[in-house]
Design a protein around this motif. Structure first.
Motif, PDB file in Angstrom:
ATOM      1  N   LEU A  61      -9.904  -4.455  -3.036  1.00  0.00           N
ATOM      2  CA  LEU A  61      -9.433  -3.467  -2.072  1.00  0.00           C
ATOM      3  C   LEU A  61      -9.091  -2.201  -2.847  1.00  0.00           C
ATOM      4  N   SER A  62      -9.601  -1.060  -2.372  1.00  0.00           N
ATOM      5  CA  SER A  62      -9.322   0.163  -3.109  1.00  0.00           C
ATOM      6  C   SER A  62      -8.702   1.176  -2.177  1.00  0.00           C
ATOM      7  N   ILE A  63      -7.517   1.640  -2.544  1.00  0.00           N
ATOM      8  CA  ILE A  63      -6.867   2.679  -1.757  1.00  0.00           C
ATOM      9  C   ILE A  63      -7.191   4.006  -2.440  1.00  0.00           C
ATOM     10  N   ALA A 110      -4.862   3.206  -5.632  1.00  0.00           N
ATOM     11  CA  ALA A 110      -4.564   1.881  -6.162  1.00  0.00           C
ATOM     12  C   ALA A 110      -5.742   0.961  -5.898  1.00  0.00           C
ATOM     13  N   THR A 111      -5.902  -0.046  -6.730  1.00  0.00           N
ATOM     14  CA  THR A 111      -6.820  -1.127  -6.372  1.00  0.00           C
ATOM     15  C   THR A 111      -5.988  -2.397  -6.311  1.00  0.00           C
ATOM     16  N   MET A 112      -6.315  -3.276  -5.363  1.00  0.00           N
ATOM     17  CA  MET A 112      -5.480  -4.444  -5.125  1.00  0.00           C
ATOM     18  C   MET A 112      -6.343  -5.679  -5.022  1.00  0.00           C
ATOM     19  N   PHE A 113      -5.678  -6.811  -5.090  1.00  0.00           N
ATOM     20  CA  PHE A 113      -6.324  -8.113  -4.899  1.00  0.00           C
ATOM     21  C   PHE A 113      -7.572  -8.242  -5.768  1.00  0.00           C
ATOM     22  N   GLU A 138      -2.012  -0.786   7.355  1.00  0.00           N
ATOM     23  CA  GLU A 138      -2.728  -1.949   7.878  1.00  0.00           C
ATOM     24  C   GLU A 138      -1.745  -2.954   8.459  1.00  0.00           C
ATOM     25  N   LEU A 139      -0.671  -3.178   7.721  1.00  0.00           N
ATOM     26  CA  LEU A 139       0.306  -4.162   8.182  1.00  0.00           C
ATOM     27  C   LEU A 139       0.921  -3.722   9.497  1.00  0.00           C
ATOM     28  N   LEU A 144       2.732  -4.675  -1.628  1.00  0.00           N
ATOM     29  CA  LEU A 144       2.197  -4.614  -0.269  1.00  0.00           C
ATOM     30  C   LEU A 144       2.460  -3.276   0.409  1.00  0.00           C
ATOM     31  N   MET A 145       3.320  -2.463  -0.218  1.00  0.00           N
ATOM     32  CA  MET A 145       3.608  -1.169   0.401  1.00  0.00           C
ATOM     33  C   MET A 145       2.336  -0.320   0.545  1.00  0.00           C
TER      34      MET A 145
END
Lengths: 481, 495
Positions: free
Chosen positions: A65-67, A58-61, A10-11, A4-5
């Motif tokens: 989601l793509s950072i 990074a890509t997540m979920f 967003e957080l 989650l870092m």
């Protein structure tokens, strides 16, 4: 478990929004002023986290989601606008009973925009788009007793709802033809779309959906009313922030996912860009309400940025992306300056109270509110593309890239438009500095002053030392190619 | 060694910024004068350390600015720019002295704008990077626009907008040309650069002759409209005559169009698709400007408009001499820029003084002013004689060089321009005779002569006109050195 870092910015925004909403319930209206500072701090933290995360990918979920450099650049845009808006809103919300709602809406809208920037899946993109839209609908109508605010919000809401439906409809066609909503997967299966007439329908619907947010002619009808009627801080968020959400979504969806249909959407954007910039500039000339003038000038600017879709070279995309950040600073600042003038007129109870942002309210502003007048001058000169401001650098890169691509005609249209725009911007400067003031000097409230100085700093930094911003924009453009 | 080129921009700019914040007229004028004196000092420092025997760039400075676009802040001075910097640095302090006693609203802005203008014009002269060049080029518009718009005559709004839009659009066309040059060279070499000299060198290697012509024409269009040359001159009479005296003088000092011609267009010209055609176009525009300006000046009723058209006529010599492409004709054209700046300053100051005293500029309503304004008449006479080309004054040297040496390559156009010589003498003498000599027009009432500051400032410029008329070498030598470099380049290509 995802790391989650990567989502720390967003957080930070969403957690601040929730905290503001919760603790605001237990506070007295006077004590609520502190919420503004809290929200500002939250955005500032998110901004720091974003800048610190530059370079990570990074890509997540499950790849939704793509950072990447593109999402980080646009997060920077949204957070910068959000920072300026939250700061200026401290004055706007002074002693109001609804402070916590206002800030949580601003923060949620920002959160939605940030997710759009990194969305790599059409469904996530749509949800985030809606989150940001719903929050801004409520913000646009925030002045419940102000008929103009309500009118603008109503138009914004109705047109927004229809556009969302169109967009979702377009997404459903894309899904129907390719069997996926993931942007990279769509790109892989793009031939399915390209060979199918449904692809064309999907492109048209998606352009309508995004065009609404980008406020391109002919999907712009809500914009002048909403920008003029909303509280200036909200107009600032709408014009400088949420408009860019449309652009980043369109960048990803058209350039990455629908690359196979490039001839189709490129033709559409050519038409939209030329019509939008010309219409925006021509209509802006005859406006007497400054916020309305800024709204039309914002149309024109969207038309310039849309040129990136037409030219499509790395240089043009860099220019377009650079332009979004430049425009965020100039437009956010200009609306805040207009907001300071509206505050001056309404708090003094003299002048045109019906249209407090009328040009006449700006008479002799250089003497009444020197800081507001000076920063407004910087913003409008930047919007006109006068060096050494962000607007000049943005236009330099974007317009010159059209020459590189051999589209001299487009450069000529854009440059003539730019010359025309100078007319109404210079008129505002003339009102502020060369006409006698109608009233006494007013002290500038700190929040407005801080927000304006921040925006001026952004505009000048990008104009005088554009290299780091240019590098970021180039990295972001690399993601698209 | 001082970084003179940068200081020459910075000093007036800083003084301008401070002047904007002054409260009284004395402070504003005093600070403005001080700023222009410091600039003059720096210019003289540069001039005394200047080596006239080389065409190379001197006082060169370069700092990286936007590496990803190849933009550098690079400045330098050579024989093309030095005389023009000298010109503006000399005239501005005297311009401030001249207008010292005039009453006007917002003197802080007035003097602040004069210094801003000086910084911008010098910025154009020293810039060696196209982006820096363009930024200063556009910056010159702002002070001039406000000068006319705020302190101008009756039709000031019309005149200021006309000037602004006209030259702004021309500059944008020039910008397109610069973009074309930039990208074509980027494609050629693989390295982006905005360096003026590098781009001008790269120009010859572009394959498409159509592209080269398009770039050359769009850039030179910006220059010709700014100079101005026929047929792009229609902003000139309005702007020059509606501007306040100081504004008209600033217009005269705006030598950036002609400068661009020598710095950028002439080195590019031999490499265009059809150099002979370009030379013919330039020669035609030059000689036609000379004749047309003189003819129109002849029938002007308004003294200031007459001077404005005579300015158009004189600037024609710059274009013609440049097109001549012989060392001495190009030097003559450069010298014409220098001499024209000095002479026209005197003429506009005289016209301004006449208007202040008598309240009119219509030549036929004047008459016999010499009786009431003897001091003005003497100085004005020097200006008018220099303007019509009397030997011994600067105007003669410039026009003689241009006409004599352009004849080598462009005999037809020179003969055409020669027609104007008689007309030029005619309208100058006729205007002088009607306005200054003869019987005093009693309707004008009791008028006073120019004040001592005005005598001093106009007198010094008049003395310089005489001095450089007898001894042009201090500026002409460096011009010849640089013209040789330009012309030898063209000769090597067989043009």
């Amino acid at each position: 478990m995802e790391n989650l870092m990567f989502l720390a910015p967003e957080l930070a925004v969403v957690v601040t929004g929730l905290i503001v909403l919760l603790i605001g319930v237990f506070m007295s209206p006077q004590a609520k002023n502190v919420l503004g500072y809290l929200a500002t701090l939250g955005v500032l933290a998110a901004l720091a986290l974003t800048i610190q995360s530059f370079g990570t990918e990074a890509t997540m979920f499950f790849g939704t989601l793509s950072i990447d450099a593109l999402s980080q650049f646009f997060k920077l845009v949204f957070l910068a606008v959000s920072l300026i808006v939250s700061l200026a809103s401290i004055k706007y919300n002074e002693n109001s009973d609804h402070t916590e709602e206002f800030y949580s809406l601003v923060l949620f809208a920002t959160f939605g925009m940030m997710v759009v920037a990194s969305a790599n899946d059409l469904i996530l993109l749509f949800c985030a788009f809606e989150l940001a839209s719903l929050a801004t609908f409520a913000l646009a109508g925030f002045e419940k007793k102000n008929a103009r605010s309500l009118e603008g919000a109503m138009k914004y809401f109705i047109i927004g709802a229809i556009s969302s439906a169109l967009m979702l409809f377009g997404i459903s066609y894309v899904y129907g033809a390719t069997g996926t909503t993931s942007i990279p997967m769509i790109a892989e299966n793009a031939t399915l779309l390209a060979e199918n007439p449904i692809g064309l329908v999907a492109v048209v619907l998606l352009i309508a959906g995004f065009g609404f947010k980008m406020a391109l002619v002919p999907f712009y009808m809500w914009a002048p009313d909403a920008y003029q009627g909303s509280p200036s801080v909200v107009s600032s968020l709408l014009a400088a922030g949420s408009k860019k959400m449309g652009f980043v979504a369109a960048f990803r969806v058209f350039i990455v996912a629908l690359a196979a249909l490039q001839p189709d959407w490129q033709f559409a954007f050519t038409l939209l860009a030329v019509v939008t910039m010309t219409f925006g500039n021509v209509v802006a000339v005859s406006q007497t309400s400054v916020k309305r003038m800024l709204a039309y000038s914002s149309l024109a600017q969207a038309g310039y940025i849309a040129m990136a879709f037409v030219v499509m070279t790395p240089m043009a995309l860099t220019g377009g992306i650079f332009y979004t950040l430049a425009h965020a600073f100039m437009k956010a600042g200009a609306f805040i300056a207009a907001g300071a003038v509206v505050w001056m007129i309404t708090s003094q109870k003299t002048g045109n109270l019906d249209i407090p942002d009328h040009l006449d309210s700006f008479r002799g502003l250089g003497k009444r509110m020197p800081l507001a007048a000076l920063s407004m001058t910087v913003f409008v000169f930047a919007l006109a593309g006068i060096p050494p401001t962000a607007g000049f650098m943005a236009k330099l890169v974007l317009f010159s890239s059209t020459i590189q691509a051999g589209m001299t005609w487009l450069a000529v249209i854009a440059i003539l438009n730019s010359a025309l725009s100078l007319f109404y911007y210079a008129r505002l400067v003339r009102y502020m500095y060369f006409l006698p003031p109608e009233g006494k000097k007013i002290g500038m409230p700190f929040p407005y002053a801080a927000a304006l100085l921040l925006a001026v700093a952004g505009v000048l930094a990008m104009g005088i030392w554009p290299e780091p911003f240019m590098q970021w924009a180039m990295d972001a453009a690399q993601v698209l190619i | 060694m001082l970084p003179v080129a940068s200081l020459l921009i910075l000093v007036p700019l800083i003084f301008a910024a401070v002047t904007f914040f002054t409260k009284t007229k004395e402070q504003a004028a005093g600070l403005g004068f001080l700023g222009s004196l410091v600039t003059l000092g720096l210019t003289l420092y540069a001039y005394l350390n200047f080596d006239s025997s080389t065409a190379a760039m001197q006082f060169f400075e370069s700092i990286e600015w936007i590496p990803s676009l190849g933009v550098n802040y690079s400045v330098g001075i050579d024989g093309i720019s030095m005389p023009l910097i000298l010109l503006i640095s000399i005239v501005i302090p005297f311009l401030i002295l001249y207008s010292w006693k005039e009453d006007r609203e917002a003197p802080n802005r007035f003097y602040g704008l004069i210094l801003t203008m000086q910084a911008a014009v010098i910025g154009v002269f020293v810039a060696l990077d196209f982006l820096v060049f363009y930024i200063f080029w556009e910056l010159t518009l702002i002070p001039l626009f406000f000068m006319v718009n705020i302190w101008g005559g009756e039709k000031r709004v019309h005149a200021s907008y006309k000037f602004f839009i006209y030259t702004h659009v021309a500059s944008l066309v020039m910008l397109l040309g610069i973009f074309g040059l930039f990208y074509a060279s980027w494609q050629q070499t693989g390295v982006p650069t905005f360096d003026i000299r590098e781009l001008v060198t790269q120009f010859q290697f572009f394959e498409s002759s159509l592209l080269r012509d398009a770039i050359f024409l769009s850039i030179i269009f910006g220059f010709l409209a700014k100079m101005p040359a026929f047929p792009f001159h229609s902003w000139l009479p309005d702007a020059y005559s509606e501007a306040p005296t100081a504004g008209s003088v600033l217009f005269v000092l705006l030598k950036i169009g002609g400068y661009g011609l020598f710095r950028i267009s002439l080195p590019m010209l031999p490499n265009t698709g059809n150099p002979n055609l370009m030379i013919t176009i330039l020669g035609f525009l030059g000689s036609f400007s000379i004749l047309y300006g003189a003819l129109v000046a002849l029938r002007q009723k308004d003294l200031k408009r007459m001077i404005a058209y005579s300015s158009l006529s004189h600037m024609g010599f710059v274009t013609l001499g440049a097109a001549g492409l012989v060392t001495l004709s190009v030097s003559g054209a450069m010298f014409q820029q220098f001499s024209h700046g000095l002479i026209m300053s005197i003429l506009f100051m005289s016209a301004g003084a006449i208007q202040t005293s008598t309240g009119t500029r219509i030549i036929n309503n004047l008459g016999g002013l010499a009786k009431k304004m003897p001091k003005l008449t003497v100085v004005m006479m020097v200006g008018f004689m220099a303007s019509l080309g009397l030997p011994g004054l600067t105007g003669f040297i410039a026009e003689f060089l241009v006409l004599t040496f352009s004849y080598v390559n462009l005999p037809g156009f020179v003969l055409f321009a020669l027609l104007a010589i008689v007309i030029t003498a005619g309208y100058h003498l006729w205007a002088m005779q009607r306005a200054m000599f003869g019987v005093y027009n009693e309707k004008l009432g009791d008028i006073s002569d120019i004040n001592s500051l005005q005598v001093f400032s106009m007198g010094v410029i008049a003395i310089l006109v005489i001095y450089f008329g007898w001894n042009p070498n201090p500026v002409l030598n460096m011009m010849i050195t640089n013209s040789e470099a330009i012309v030898s380049l063209a000769a090597a290509l067989g043009v």
